[in-house]
Design a protein around this motif. Sequence first.
Motif: not given
Length: 414
Positions: A18-24, A72-75, A200-203
Motif C-alpha cells: 500500500s505504501a508503494e502504490l500509495r493505496a489505502v 481515488n487511490r485504490g485500496w 498494472f499501475v506501472r504500465t
Amino acid sequence: MLLGPPAVGKQTVAKKLSAELRAVHVTTDTLLQDQSELSVQAHQYTLTQQELPAELLITLIQQRLTEVDCFNRGWVLEGIPQTRLQALGLQQAGVVPEHVVMLEAPDDVLLERSEGKQVDPQTGDVYHQTFIWPVDDIVAQRLEKGPALSEKQQLAELQRFRCEVTGLRSAYQHVLKIINSDQPHNDVYQQVCVISVLAFVRTHHRPRTPRILLLGPPGSGKSHQARLLSEKYKMVDVCCGQLLRSVAADGSGLGEEIQPYLDDGRPVPDSLVLQVLEQRLSQVDCSCRGWILHGFPCDLQQAKSLQESQHQPNRVFFLELTEDVCLERLTLRATDPVSGERFHALTRPAPSFQVQNRLETRPEDSTHTVTHTLNQYRLHTAVLQSLYPDAVHIDADQDPHSVFEALESRLSTD
C-alpha cells in the motif's frame, strides 16, 4: 485483497504494498478507528471478544471503500474476508477486487513465526528474528515481543482457516493467485508485486475501473450504446436526465429543489446536477464496477466541474453524426401510448394503420426543439473536444451493432 492464515505475513506485505502504490491500507483495526455509529457498534463486539457479524463487517467495508481516498487511490484490504459467507456478502454489496493474493505456508512454519513475533511500538511493523529483521539497529533495539496466542489457540485459528480456504478460493477463483510464503520476505513481496495491482499501475496511466463518458449530438445513440455496454460489462449506466428525474421523485430535500425546474422545463442548475452526480458516482457499484455517463457535461463549465471532482472519466468517446441524420432520427420517431413502444417512420414503421394513428411525438422531438438542441451542442463541441484531446471519435452513422463494436475495440487501449 491479501488473504492467508495467521502469521503468514499478510500485514508486512500489505503495508509495504500500500505504501508503494500509495493505496489505502484497510484492516479490521482501521475500520474500527473512526467514530462513526457503525464503528462504535462494531467496537462493542471486540471489547467482549465476539466475532463481528458478517452483515456489520460488510457494511463497514462498503462504507470505508466509498470514501474519497479509497475511491481515488485504490485500496489494499488485508485479512478480509475470512469466510466464504463474508466473501459472497462482499460480492453482493459490489465490493469486487481486481486482484486477490493468498499467502500460504506449512503449519509448523506459521507456529514458529507466531512464537517469535516482535513488534515496533512506534510503527506497528511486525518482525521476526529468523524470517524478517529490521536493517536499522535503532528499530531493532526498540522491538517488543508481540501479543501471542497459546499454541492451542493458534492451532484453532489455523484449523478455522483451513476449513474456509476452499470456499475463499472458489469465491475468487477468477482473480486469485496463491503464493508460497515459506521463502525470504523480499521474494514473497516481489511475487505479490508482479501479479498484483503494481504491475498494472506501472504500465498504465489510467485507473482500471472504467469511467466512460459518452458525448455526441442528440440522436447519436448515446443512451443505446450505454445500455449495451452496461448489459455486457456490468458497468453502471448513468443517464444524467433519468438520474435527475429519479432524485426529483424520491422525496428527498435535493429532489424537492430539482422538481420545480423539471416541472417548468428549465435547465437544472449545475450545482444541483453535480450534487446528484456526486452522490450516484460515489456509490459502491459505480466505484467497483465502473460507469458510463451520458447527458452531462454539455458545456465547458460543466466539463471543468467534472474534471475537478473525484469522478474524472478515463475513457471519453464522441459519437459523430451529421445534423441531417440527427434530425431524421429524432423528428420521425414517435411512441405508442398503449404499448410504450417507440417507432420510426423510416427504420421501424408502425405495424398497422391503427397503431400509426395513435402514435405521439414528444415535444422535445419537434423539428424546432431538435434544431435548437443541435445548435447548442455544436456551439460547445469545439471546447469540449479541446478539454478531452485523447477522446476517441466514433462514426455513429452506421448500425448500432457496428458502433458498439467500435466502442468495444477501444475500451482497453490507452
